[in-house]
Enzyme design. Structure first.
Site, PDB file in Angstrom:
ATOM      1  NE  ARG A  90      -3.191   2.580   2.651  1.00 46.62           N
ATOM      2  CZ  ARG A  90      -3.360   3.317   3.743  1.00 46.62           C
ATOM      3  NH1 ARG A  90      -2.805   2.952   4.882  1.00 46.62           N
ATOM      4  NH2 ARG A  90      -4.066   4.406   3.693  1.00 46.62           N
ATOM      5  CG  HIS A 179     -10.089   6.399   2.849  1.00 50.63           C
ATOM      6  ND1 HIS A 179     -10.810   7.438   3.386  1.00 50.63           N
ATOM      7  CD2 HIS A 179      -9.275   5.969   3.839  1.00 50.63           C
ATOM      8  CE1 HIS A 179     -10.457   7.627   4.641  1.00 50.63           C
ATOM      9  NE2 HIS A 179      -9.510   6.759   4.946  1.00 50.63           N
ATOM     10  CD  GLU A 383      -8.374   0.417   2.994  1.00 49.75           C
ATOM     11  OE1 GLU A 383      -8.607   0.285   4.202  1.00 49.75           O
ATOM     12  OE2 GLU A 383      -7.877   1.439   2.503  1.00 49.75           O
TER      13      GLU A 383
END
Ligand code: AMP
Length: 396
Positions: A90, A179, A383
């Site tokens: 990420r 996000h 996620e």
């Protein structure tokens, strides 16, 4: 293929090992207090949680502990590191450079470095995680999945601020949004779940957690989102102020004799529902205080709900309609009072709430009644799974 998903913060590192075929997490964990002392919490699927103090002087040391835990003979889930087929990282800020996930090369690393200024707390930590994996499991392909990438489809009218244009051209000051992995994952699932035409769909995703943002997703693409250059803009959050009149900053500096850094600290860490209620940034505490009739807790939650509802309204205008409104993340998935409070402002859209379904926690469910003009859902975000999927897709 087994994908190691890594999410590096400045002093923490969350990870999951995901089987790309079953899409199940084989192990999940977190390293905390990196650079201070170090603590690893590791949970193999179906097994006991393992907690250990560990000497984590830096992120590389932390990842070494993670790899040892994953291959441990007692609580590990793989026999050897060779079983890790790829790593998905990420990365918080991809600026305008990265409009989608990308296989990590030296050029990509340089590109992420160029975005450091835009996320000084996050991107350097993400890069350290990438370098550490390069050193510890060399040759394993890696993919960067950006929080900002999904929002790169926003039109100029949505991402430009009313500032002199040269600040955009010289410094890339604009709305980026965050996000993105979550908004994209949830919006796709909504289209699938509701059987909407992907090319003719209007979905508003409310990612409500410690950090909160709302996104307008038109035909699968982000066309507007509430966070901006940084994750400070937009909704009132746990401790963040969200959008305020920028003149408040100078006013406060004068009134309270504060430095700019002190005001920014207040806006980031002491505002939001924490600042308003004076109680907590955690809505579970606010719920308890509300039950006892605490007026400030009631007010803080109402201000929060009102801001979410106002943002939803503005995105109905941006898309000229809406098919579905979806709640996700810690609050969106769990807090029935926030959902009910927010939906209570949406009567003009013909939205009606199924009170019984609204008692649900953390599960995919329709919240609207059959006659509601707009569908409302809880769709849990994931996620890590989204990062694993992107990683597999790019390496196929
Ligand atoms: P996140 O940032 O997505 O992890 O969301 C964290 C926030 O979700 C917490 O600060 C809580 O306010 C809220 N939350 C998590 N679980 C619950 C729950 N069971 N009930 C109400 N709120 C919750």
């Amino acid at each position: 293929m087994k994908i190691l998903v890594v999410n590096c913060g400045s002093s923490s590192l969350k990870y999951q090992l995901i089987d790309s075929v079953t899409e199940k997490a084989l192990a999940v964990g977190i390293c905390e207090r990196i650079g201070i002392d170090g603590r690893l919490v590791h949970t193999p699927a179906g097994g006991e949680k393992i907690k250990m103090d560990a000497d984590m002087k830096d992120h590389e040391a932390a990842i070494k502990y993670v790899l040892d835990a994953l291959t441990n003979s007692e609580y590990g889930v793989i026999k050897s590191l060779d079983e890790i087929g790829a790593v998905g990282h990420r990365v918080v800020h991809g600026g305008e450079k990265f409009a989608s996930s990308t296989v990590i090369t030296e050029e990509v690393i340089a590109g992420i470095e160029e975005c450091n200024d835009l996320a000084p707390l996050h991107n350097p930590a993400n890069l350290i995680g990438i370098r550490a994996c390069q050193n510890l499991i060399p040759g394993v392909p890696m993919v960067a999945v950006f929080d900002t990438a999904f929002h790169q489809t926003m039109p100029q009218k949505a991402y430009l601020y009313g500032l002199p244009y040269e600040y955009y051209s010289n410094y890339k000051i604009r709305r980026y949004g965050f996000h993105g992995t979550s908004h994209s994952f949830v919006a796709k699932r909504a289209v699938q779940l509701l059987g909407l035409d992907p090319n003719n769909s209007k979905v508003i995703v409310c990612h409500l957690g410690n950090g909160s943002s709302v996104t307008a997703v038109l035909n699968g693409k982000s066309v507007d989102t509430s966070m901006g250059l940084t994750p400070l803009e937009g909704l009132i959050m746990g401790t963040r102020s969200g959008s305020i009149d920028p003149a408040i900053i100078e006013y406060l500096m004068n009134k309270e004799n504060m430095t700019l850094e002190q005001v920014m600290e207040v806006l980031n860490k002491k505002s939001g529902v924490l600042g308003l209620s004076g109680i907590s940034s955690d809505f579970r505490d606010l719920e308890d205080a509300t039950a006892l009739g605490n007026e400030k807790a009631i007010l803080a939650v109402d201000v929060f709900n009102y801001h979410v509802a106002k943002t939803i309204g503005s995105y109905v205008a941006a898309m000229n309609g809406v098919d579905a409104i979806v709640f996700t993340a810690g609050l969106g998935e769990n807090d029935k009072a926030v959902r009910k409070g927010t939906v209570s402002y949406l009567g003009y859209l013909g939205v009606t709430l199924n009170e019984e379904n609204n008692n649900t926690r953390g599960k995919e469910i329709e919240l609207s009644t059959p006659d509601s003009k707009v569908k409302v859902y809880i769709i849990p975000t994931n996620e890590e799974l989204a990062i694993a999927r992107e990683t597999v897709e790019l390496l196929a």
